[in-house]
Design a protein around this motif. Structure first.
Motif, PDB file in Angstrom:
ATOM      1  N   HIS A   1       0.847  -1.202   0.000  1.00  0.00           N
ATOM      2  CA  HIS A   1       0.000   0.000   0.000  1.00  0.00           C
ATOM      3  C   HIS A   1       0.878   1.246   0.000  1.00  0.00           C
ATOM      4  CE1 HIS A   1      -2.898   3.046   1.350  1.00  0.00           C
ATOM      5  NE2 HIS A   1      -3.795   2.265   0.764  1.00  0.00           N
TER       6      HIS A   1
ATOM      7  N   ARG B   1      -2.037  -2.641 -14.067  1.00  0.00           N
ATOM      8  CA  ARG B   1      -1.914  -3.603 -12.971  1.00  0.00           C
ATOM      9  C   ARG B   1      -1.277  -4.862 -13.523  1.00  0.00           C
ATOM     10  NH1 ARG B   1      -7.640  -2.136 -12.216  1.00  0.00           N
ATOM     11  NH2 ARG B   1      -7.860  -3.915 -13.583  1.00  0.00           N
TER      12      ARG B   1
ATOM     13  N   GLU C   1      -4.379  -8.785 -11.970  1.00  0.00           N
ATOM     14  CA  GLU C   1      -5.625  -8.451 -11.297  1.00  0.00           C
ATOM     15  C   GLU C   1      -6.008  -9.548 -10.311  1.00  0.00           C
ATOM     16  OE1 GLU C   1      -8.906  -7.815 -13.961  1.00  0.00           O
ATOM     17  OE2 GLU C   1      -9.636  -6.220 -12.668  1.00  0.00           O
ATOM     18  N   GLY C   2      -6.422  -9.138  -9.117  1.00  0.00           N
ATOM     19  CA  GLY C   2      -6.815 -10.104  -8.091  1.00  0.00           C
ATOM     20  C   GLY C   2      -5.679 -10.523  -7.180  1.00  0.00           C
ATOM     21  N   SER C   3      -4.466 -10.144  -7.507  1.00  0.00           N
ATOM     22  CA  SER C   3      -3.316 -10.435  -6.652  1.00  0.00           C
ATOM     23  C   SER C   3      -3.327  -9.451  -5.484  1.00  0.00           C
ATOM     24  CB  SER C   3      -2.030 -10.285  -7.463  1.00  0.00           C
ATOM     25  OG  SER C   3      -0.907 -10.191  -6.614  1.00  0.00           O
ATOM     26  N   ALA C   4      -3.110  -9.952  -4.272  1.00  0.00           N
ATOM     27  CA  ALA C   4      -3.152  -9.084  -3.094  1.00  0.00           C
ATOM     28  C   ALA C   4      -2.167  -7.928  -3.218  1.00  0.00           C
ATOM     29  CB  ALA C   4      -2.864  -9.899  -1.835  1.00  0.00           C
TER      30      ALA C   4
ATOM     31  N   THR D   1      -0.919  -6.525  -5.937  1.00  0.00           N
ATOM     32  CA  THR D   1      -1.391  -5.598  -6.970  1.00  0.00           C
ATOM     33  C   THR D   1      -2.536  -4.751  -6.439  1.00  0.00           C
ATOM     34  OG1 THR D   1      -0.710  -7.054  -8.771  1.00  0.00           O
ATOM     35  CG2 THR D   1      -2.413  -5.440  -9.289  1.00  0.00           C
ATOM     36  N   ASP D   2      -3.486  -5.376  -5.767  1.00  0.00           N
ATOM     37  CA  ASP D   2      -4.635  -4.638  -5.230  1.00  0.00           C
ATOM     38  C   ASP D   2      -4.199  -3.607  -4.201  1.00  0.00           C
ATOM     39  OD1 ASP D   2      -6.220  -6.233  -6.849  1.00  0.00           O
ATOM     40  OD2 ASP D   2      -6.914  -7.516  -5.203  1.00  0.00           O
ATOM     41  N   GLN D   3      -3.251  -3.968  -3.335  1.00  0.00           N
ATOM     42  CA  GLN D   3      -2.767  -3.044  -2.310  1.00  0.00           C
ATOM     43  C   GLN D   3      -2.012  -1.874  -2.933  1.00  0.00           C
ATOM     44  OE1 GLN D   3      -0.489  -5.689   0.136  1.00  0.00           O
ATOM     45  NE2 GLN D   3      -2.313  -6.715   0.929  1.00  0.00           N
TER      46      GLN D   3
ATOM     47  N   GLU E   1      -2.382  -0.716  -5.991  1.00  0.00           N
ATOM     48  CA  GLU E   1      -3.363   0.101  -6.704  1.00  0.00           C
ATOM     49  C   GLU E   1      -4.093   1.023  -5.731  1.00  0.00           C
ATOM     50  OE1 GLU E   1      -7.293  -0.318  -9.559  1.00  0.00           O
ATOM     51  OE2 GLU E   1      -6.486  -2.113  -8.608  1.00  0.00           O
ATOM     52  N   ALA E   2      -4.527   0.492  -4.594  1.00  0.00           N
ATOM     53  CA  ALA E   2      -5.244   1.307  -3.608  1.00  0.00           C
ATOM     54  C   ALA E   2      -4.367   2.456  -3.105  1.00  0.00           C
ATOM     55  CB  ALA E   2      -5.709   0.437  -2.446  1.00  0.00           C
TER      56      ALA E   2
ATOM     57  N   THR F   1      -7.597   2.258 -15.976  1.00  0.00           N
ATOM     58  CA  THR F   1      -6.824   1.239 -15.263  1.00  0.00           C
ATOM     59  C   THR F   1      -6.908  -0.020 -16.115  1.00  0.00           C
ATOM     60  OG1 THR F   1      -8.692   0.476 -13.951  1.00  0.00           O
ATOM     61  CG2 THR F   1      -7.341   2.214 -12.995  1.00  0.00           C
TER      62      THR F   1
END
Length: 107
Positions: free
Chosen positions: A38, A62, A65-68, A70-72, A74-75, A92
């Motif tokens: 993050h 990204r 997609e759906g990888s923890a 990557t999601d963190q 991105e946020a 995105t």
């Protein structure tokens, strides 16, 4: 987790690198070493904002997609660019994981 548990039962210390693993240190493994994803995303957004003087169109690619992680990231990135109201998040895009190209030595 079975190979990790087997190693720990034999007294072999196991350190988990980069990706989370279910369990609790030091019972299931010695420790985990990883990136604060993050914060890494925030730092990228802050740096991009400074480089572009807070203006322009931004596309976020990204890796998976759906990888923890990557999601963190991105946020964190999306949160940071909110500080630059003249940025326009154009798109995105999720990209499939691709192997690195082979590097050749210069002749």
């Amino acid at each position: 987790m079975r190979p990790v548990a087997a190693a720990m039962q034999k007294g072999i210390p196991v350190v988990i690198m980069d990706s989370a693993l279910k369990g609790e240190p030091p019972k299931d493994f010695v420790c985990t070493v990883s990136t604060n994803n993050h914060r890494a995303g925030e730092m990228a957004g802050e740096h991009l904002g400074k480089l572009l003087d807070g203006k322009g169109k931004v596309v976020l690619f990204r890796h998976k997609e759906g990888s923890a992680s990557t999601d963190q990231r991105e946020a964190g990135f999306l949160g940071a660019i909110q500080n630059f109201p003249t940025f326009m998040l154009f798109s995105t895009i999720a990209t499939p994981a691709r192997p690195l190209a082979k590097h050749t030595q210069p002749r």
